[in-house]
Design an enzyme around this catalytic site. Structure first.
Site, PDB file in Angstrom:
ATOM      1  N   PRO A  50       0.705  -1.106   0.032  1.00 39.56           N
ATOM      2  CG  PRO A  50      -0.186  -1.008   2.001  1.00 39.56           C
ATOM      3  CD  PRO A  50       0.609  -1.838   1.190  1.00 39.56           C
ATOM      4  CD  GLU A  51       3.670   2.727  -4.081  1.00 46.14           C
ATOM      5  OE1 GLU A  51       3.825   3.825  -4.424  1.00 46.14           O
ATOM      6  OE2 GLU A  51       4.250   1.714  -4.574  1.00 46.14           O
TER       7      GLU A  51
END
Length: 274
Positions: free
Chosen positions: A2-3
């Site tokens: 996850p960014e």
DNA sequence: CTAACTCCCTGATAGC
DNA sequence: TGCTATCAGGGAGTTA
């Protein structure tokens, strides 16, 4: 992995499901994440409190509670947050479970344990500001070509490493750094000191574009938050270059290359990105 | 000062 | 089929 966009989608997905909910009980695994889970602080400051809001800074989620306590959550590489019914069987690597007042459960699952849970007692959060070294939020107004140029200075660092450095820009990881540079037509190794003002403006604009589009893509699958498999499909974004070594560039006929830059796999079109 | 490397960890996959 | 080696990578820490 996850960014910023995925974390933002998770935030928006969780918000309507947990705001106003009190934490009636807490389960903690004893496995260590990046740091040990602060079990005593969770029980002392978070248990029985109500979730007031969830904010985000970079890749961190910031839970604010009714007693003014704060919990930071970083998902690391493999962390997931999801809402489950009590009867849904717990999964391997469920490290933290909040039982909510409405009998649903907020579960944090992280196989690789690069995640992070931190608790700040009431009044302690801004005091120990954990984000003091973090760079600009790329979706906020002050993130601009000017900002990037000022941060870059005259250094030789490759732009890809620069974009992934959270002290420069918050929330960009390997995938979005690759995508942004493709849309800018910039070679990932370009030394930041050589980049002109108009090109920095392009970088700022494309960064906002790519991140916003990814958030919009994720938003369409927010309904998946309430199910036993946790959220899935928040990765629906069509990636242009990342993971596509050997495939044709969508813009020209060249073949996308994979090369290690800054210790990370880097994908780019050798024809479009100079 | 910057830049490059190491470590943490498990699951997916490639190769034999 | 079943084993082992490799890779994935965010961020903190260390070394050059």
């Amino acid at each position: 992995m996850p960014e910023l966009p995925e974390v933002e989608v998770i935030r928006r997905g969780l918000l309507p499901l947990v705001t106003g909910q009190a934490i009636t009980s807490i389960f903690c695994s004893s496995k260590k994440l990046r740091l040990p889970i602060p079990k005593q602080d969770l029980l002392r400051w978070i248990q029985s409190q109500e979730i007031i809001e969830i904010n985000r800074r970079g890749k961190y989620l910031i839970f604010i509670f009714s007693n003014d306590a704060v919990m930071l959550v970083h998902l690391g590489m493999s962390g997931k947050l999801g809402i489950f019914s009590q009867s849904a069987p717990t999964a391997l690597h469920d490290h933290l479970i909040f039982k909510l007042h409405n009998d649903m459960q907020l579960r944090f699952n992280d196989p690789r344990r690069f995640g992070l849970i931190r608790v700040f007692p009431p009044g302690q959060f801004s005091h120990l500001d954990p984000f003091k070294d973090m760079g600009c939020e790329p979706l906020e107004h002050q993130f601009s070509g000017e900002y990037l140029k000022r941060k870059a200075g005259s250094r030789l660092q490759p732009i890809k490493n620069f974009l992934m450095d959270n002290r420069m820009v918050a929330g960009i990881g390997n995938i979005y750094a690759n995508e942004i540079l493709f849309h800018c037509g910039l070679h990932p190794s370009t030394p930041i000191g050589s980049i002109t003002r108009p090109i920095w403006q392009l970088v700022a604009m494309k960064t906002k574009d790519v991140l916003l589009r990814a958030i919009e893509c994720g938003g369409s699958s927010i309904s998946d938050f309430v199910n036993s498999s946790g959220q899935k499909g928040y990765f629906q974004l069509e990636l242009t270059v990342y993971g596509r070594a050997g495939e044709h560039c969508p813009r020209c006929t060249a073949t996308i290359i994979k090369q290690v830059i800054g210790g990370r796999s880097t994908f780019f079109c050798p024809n479009c990105q100079k």
